[in-house]
Design a protein around this motif. Structure first.
Motif, PDB file in Angstrom:
ATOM      1  N   LEU A   1      -5.698   2.977  10.185  1.00  0.00           N
ATOM      2  CA  LEU A   1      -5.178   1.829  11.019  1.00  0.00           C
ATOM      3  C   LEU A   1      -3.972   1.342  10.332  1.00  0.00           C
ATOM      4  CD1 LEU A   1      -5.959   0.256  13.743  1.00  0.00           C
ATOM      5  CD2 LEU A   1      -6.874  -1.628  12.122  1.00  0.00           C
ATOM      6  N   VAL A   2      -4.088   0.973   9.224  1.00  0.00           N
ATOM      7  CA  VAL A   2      -2.908   0.304   8.424  1.00  0.00           C
ATOM      8  C   VAL A   2      -1.895   1.253   8.331  1.00  0.00           C
ATOM      9  CG1 VAL A   2      -2.434  -0.524   5.932  1.00  0.00           C
ATOM     10  CG2 VAL A   2      -4.804  -0.874   7.209  1.00  0.00           C
ATOM     11  N   GLU A   3      -2.254   2.581   7.988  1.00  0.00           N
ATOM     12  CA  GLU A   3      -1.097   3.523   7.764  1.00  0.00           C
ATOM     13  C   GLU A   3      -0.203   3.560   8.935  1.00  0.00           C
ATOM     14  OE1 GLU A   3      -3.312   6.841   4.660  1.00  0.00           O
ATOM     15  OE2 GLU A   3      -3.201   7.227   6.897  1.00  0.00           O
ATOM     16  N   ASP A   4      -1.023   3.644  10.155  1.00  0.00           N
ATOM     17  CA  ASP A   4      -0.391   3.699  11.516  1.00  0.00           C
ATOM     18  C   ASP A   4       0.626   2.654  11.712  1.00  0.00           C
ATOM     19  OD1 ASP A   4      -1.460   6.102  11.860  1.00  0.00           O
ATOM     20  OD2 ASP A   4      -3.060   5.344  13.460  1.00  0.00           O
ATOM     21  N   ALA A   5       0.058   1.295  11.581  1.00  0.00           N
ATOM     22  CA  ALA A   5       0.908   0.154  11.515  1.00  0.00           C
ATOM     23  C   ALA A   5       2.237   0.227  10.654  1.00  0.00           C
ATOM     24  CB  ALA A   5       0.185  -0.859  11.364  1.00  0.00           C
ATOM     25  N   GLN A   6       1.901   0.702   9.155  1.00  0.00           N
ATOM     26  CA  GLN A   6       3.275   0.848   8.504  1.00  0.00           C
ATOM     27  C   GLN A   6       4.081   1.852   8.887  1.00  0.00           C
ATOM     28  OE1 GLN A   6       0.544   2.149   5.229  1.00  0.00           O
ATOM     29  NE2 GLN A   6       1.310   0.296   3.941  1.00  0.00           N
ATOM     30  N   ASP A   7       3.673   2.884   9.632  1.00  0.00           N
ATOM     31  CA  ASP A   7       4.489   3.799   9.962  1.00  0.00           C
ATOM     32  C   ASP A   7       5.302   3.357  11.003  1.00  0.00           C
ATOM     33  OD1 ASP A   7       4.468   6.266   8.784  1.00  0.00           O
ATOM     34  OD2 ASP A   7       3.284   7.458  10.371  1.00  0.00           O
ATOM     35  N   ILE A   8       4.844   2.764  12.030  1.00  0.00           N
ATOM     36  CA  ILE A   8       5.390   1.895  13.140  1.00  0.00           C
ATOM     37  C   ILE A   8       6.826   1.077  12.535  1.00  0.00           C
ATOM     38  CG2 ILE A   8       5.575   0.234  15.101  1.00  0.00           C
ATOM     39  CD1 ILE A   8       2.657   1.395  15.812  1.00  0.00           C
ATOM     40  N   LEU A   9       6.336   0.419  11.555  1.00  0.00           N
ATOM     41  CA  LEU A   9       7.383  -0.738  11.102  1.00  0.00           C
ATOM     42  C   LEU A   9       8.350   0.155  10.186  1.00  0.00           C
ATOM     43  CD1 LEU A   9       5.116  -3.673   9.859  1.00  0.00           C
ATOM     44  CD2 LEU A   9       6.585  -3.273  11.798  1.00  0.00           C
ATOM     45  N   ILE A  10       8.016   1.331   9.296  1.00  0.00           N
ATOM     46  CA  ILE A  10       8.961   2.174   8.505  1.00  0.00           C
ATOM     47  C   ILE A  10       9.946   2.945   9.465  1.00  0.00           C
ATOM     48  CG2 ILE A  10       9.007   4.464   7.396  1.00  0.00           C
ATOM     49  CD1 ILE A  10       6.368   3.467   6.082  1.00  0.00           C
TER      50      ILE A  10
ATOM     51  N   MET B   1       1.057  -1.101   0.144  1.00  0.00           N
ATOM     52  CA  MET B   1      -0.126  -0.025   0.134  1.00  0.00           C
ATOM     53  C   MET B   1       0.867   1.358   0.077  1.00  0.00           C
ATOM     54  SD  MET B   1      -2.766   1.111   2.722  1.00  0.00           S
ATOM     55  CE  MET B   1      -4.058   0.144   2.382  1.00  0.00           C
ATOM     56  N   PRO B   2       1.085   2.027  -1.078  1.00  0.00           N
ATOM     57  CA  PRO B   2       1.729   3.345  -0.965  1.00  0.00           C
ATOM     58  C   PRO B   2       1.281   4.262  -0.227  1.00  0.00           C
ATOM     59  CG  PRO B   2       0.365   3.071  -2.979  1.00  0.00           C
ATOM     60  CD  PRO B   2      -0.021   1.769  -2.185  1.00  0.00           C
ATOM     61  N   PRO B   3       2.372   5.132   0.112  1.00  0.00           N
ATOM     62  CA  PRO B   3       1.744   6.466   1.031  1.00  0.00           C
ATOM     63  C   PRO B   3       0.554   6.990   0.437  1.00  0.00           C
ATOM     64  CG  PRO B   3       3.687   6.681  -0.034  1.00  0.00           C
ATOM     65  CD  PRO B   3       3.548   5.425  -0.289  1.00  0.00           C
ATOM     66  N   SER B   4      -0.423   7.414   1.299  1.00  0.00           N
ATOM     67  CA  SER B   4      -1.559   8.118   0.812  1.00  0.00           C
ATOM     68  C   SER B   4      -2.337   8.774   1.879  1.00  0.00           C
ATOM     69  CB  SER B   4      -2.608   7.307  -0.056  1.00  0.00           C
ATOM     70  OG  SER B   4      -3.080   5.943   0.423  1.00  0.00           O
ATOM     71  N   ARG B   5      -3.216   9.571   1.523  1.00  0.00           N
ATOM     72  CA  ARG B   5      -3.883  10.380   2.545  1.00  0.00           C
ATOM     73  C   ARG B   5      -5.527   9.604   2.441  1.00  0.00           C
ATOM     74  NH1 ARG B   5      -0.822  14.400   0.567  1.00  0.00           N
ATOM     75  NH2 ARG B   5       0.251  15.727   1.784  1.00  0.00           N
ATOM     76  N   ALA B   6      -5.681   9.395   3.885  1.00  0.00           N
ATOM     77  CA  ALA B   6      -7.158   8.848   3.716  1.00  0.00           C
ATOM     78  C   ALA B   6      -8.209  10.119   3.406  1.00  0.00           C
ATOM     79  CB  ALA B   6      -7.452   8.251   5.167  1.00  0.00           C
ATOM     80  N   ARG B   7      -9.008   9.852   2.600  1.00  0.00           N
ATOM     81  CA  ARG B   7      -9.872  11.121   2.090  1.00  0.00           C
ATOM     82  C   ARG B   7     -11.287  10.917   2.632  1.00  0.00           C
ATOM     83  NH1 ARG B   7      -6.420  15.070   1.696  1.00  0.00           N
ATOM     84  NH2 ARG B   7      -4.810  15.010   0.241  1.00  0.00           N
ATOM     85  N   THR B   8     -12.190  11.860   2.251  1.00  0.00           N
ATOM     86  CA  THR B   8     -13.343  11.599   2.623  1.00  0.00           C
ATOM     87  C   THR B   8     -14.148  10.242   1.930  1.00  0.00           C
ATOM     88  OG1 THR B   8     -13.977  13.151   1.064  1.00  0.00           O
ATOM     89  CG2 THR B   8     -14.059  13.984   3.065  1.00  0.00           C
ATOM     90  N   THR B   9     -15.554  10.102   2.274  1.00  0.00           N
ATOM     91  CA  THR B   9     -16.110   8.967   2.056  1.00  0.00           C
ATOM     92  C   THR B   9     -16.318   8.727   0.496  1.00  0.00           C
ATOM     93  OG1 THR B   9     -18.138   9.696   2.340  1.00  0.00           O
ATOM     94  CG2 THR B   9     -17.080   8.557   4.183  1.00  0.00           C
TER      95      THR B   9
END
Length: 288
Positions: free
Chosen positions: A61-70, A1-9
């Motif tokens: 949630l996924v971004e935060d987990a990626q961030d920890i591992l990065i 999953m590439p870096p991206s901002r979570a946007r609106t619905t």
């Protein structure tokens, strides 16, 4: 999953596509209230395909987990990595806000302009922006030359192994089909006709709520009094004609049918999403 901002619905994206092309103004955000103000109807609106979507909170949630591992990977290379600040739970929009037109609470306050981002959303967005200004050496280590390599690729491999990235195509395609198909059903066409008649009696000539929301007169930095008056009439007519109730019922029926026709495809996408989320929760639960 590439870096991206979570946007609106997706609902907002569909609404914008159905009305007019827009881009976000690049300026300092206006201070916002502590939590989003939306109507009870918008909060409660759920559709069958929602079960196969990824919410903004799940994306975070996924971004935060990626961030920890990065961060761990970058530390091994002698580099610092600042993780993204969290978004408060109450600051994420309901999944189907504006799906059938303006939300009552937003319309009364902002006309057809979206509410300002809450502080926690602003903080996360600014953190993403700050990453665009990272030194080239740091960005290469984090994301590789392609933006999908480096420590991000290593983090994803550690997170889910060879599991494919999240697949949103099935949901996006089917929810768009459901919206457009439901719009053409006799009951929704009748409800839209009643809405149009109601608006005409109030002095407004729009064929549907999308057209009202997409009026080029509203392309202003702040909502005007005319915009707010139109939006108020719009939501009043939505309520008196039971437009949202009729439309949601029609689309619910259509979505159930689409789910039955695409069971394997949707279940496969959901299983992949659930695997990513479980892996992300495992990382976050064991952090520290």
């Amino acid at each position: 999953m590439p870096p991206s901002r979570a946007r609106t619905t997706l609902a907002l994206a569909l609404l914008l596509l159905a009305t007019t092309a827009c881009t976000a103004a690049e300026h300092e955000p206006t201070p916002a209230p502590q939590s989003l103000t939306v109507s009870r109807q918008a909060r409660q609106l759920r559709l069958p395909l929602d079960a196969y979507a990824s919410t903004v909170a799940e994306t975070h949630l996924v971004e935060d987990a990626q961030d920890i591992l990065i961060r761990r990977c970058m530390k091994d290379q002698g580099m610092d990595w600042k993780t993204l600040p969290p978004v408060d739970a109450q600051d994420t929009e309901p999944p189907n806000l504006r799906r059938y037109g303006a939300d009552e609470a937003e319309a009364l306050r902002n006309g057809y302009h979206p509410s300002p981002d809450p502080p926690s959303v602003i903080r996360r967005s600014r953190a993403w922006d700050a990453r665009d200004a990272l030194p080239a050496e740091v960005r290469r280590a984090a994301y590789g030359p392609s933006g999908k390599g480096g420590c991000l690729k290593a983090a994803d491999r550690q997170l889910v192994g060879d599991t494919a990235p999240l697949d949103f195509h099935a949901f996006n395609q089917l929810t768009g089909t459901a919206l457009e198909t439901s719009r053409r059903t006799p009951e929704v066409r009748d409800a839209l006709h009643r809405w149009h008649t109601c608006m005409a009696k109030a002095g407004y000539d729009y064929p549907d709520p999308y057209t009202a929301a997409g009026d080029e007169r509203w392309e202003t930095s702040e909502p005007t009094s005319a915009e707010r008056a139109t939006a108020r009439a719009d939501v009043a007519c939505q309520k008196s004609t039971q437009l949202v109730k009729e439309w949601a019922a029609a689309e619910t029926r259509i979505q159930h049918h689409l789910i039955q026709q695409n069971t394997h495809r949707l279940h496969e996408a959901k299983a992949r999403k659930d695997h990513w989320l479980a892996a992300a929760r495992h990382v976050l639960n064991h952090e520290g």
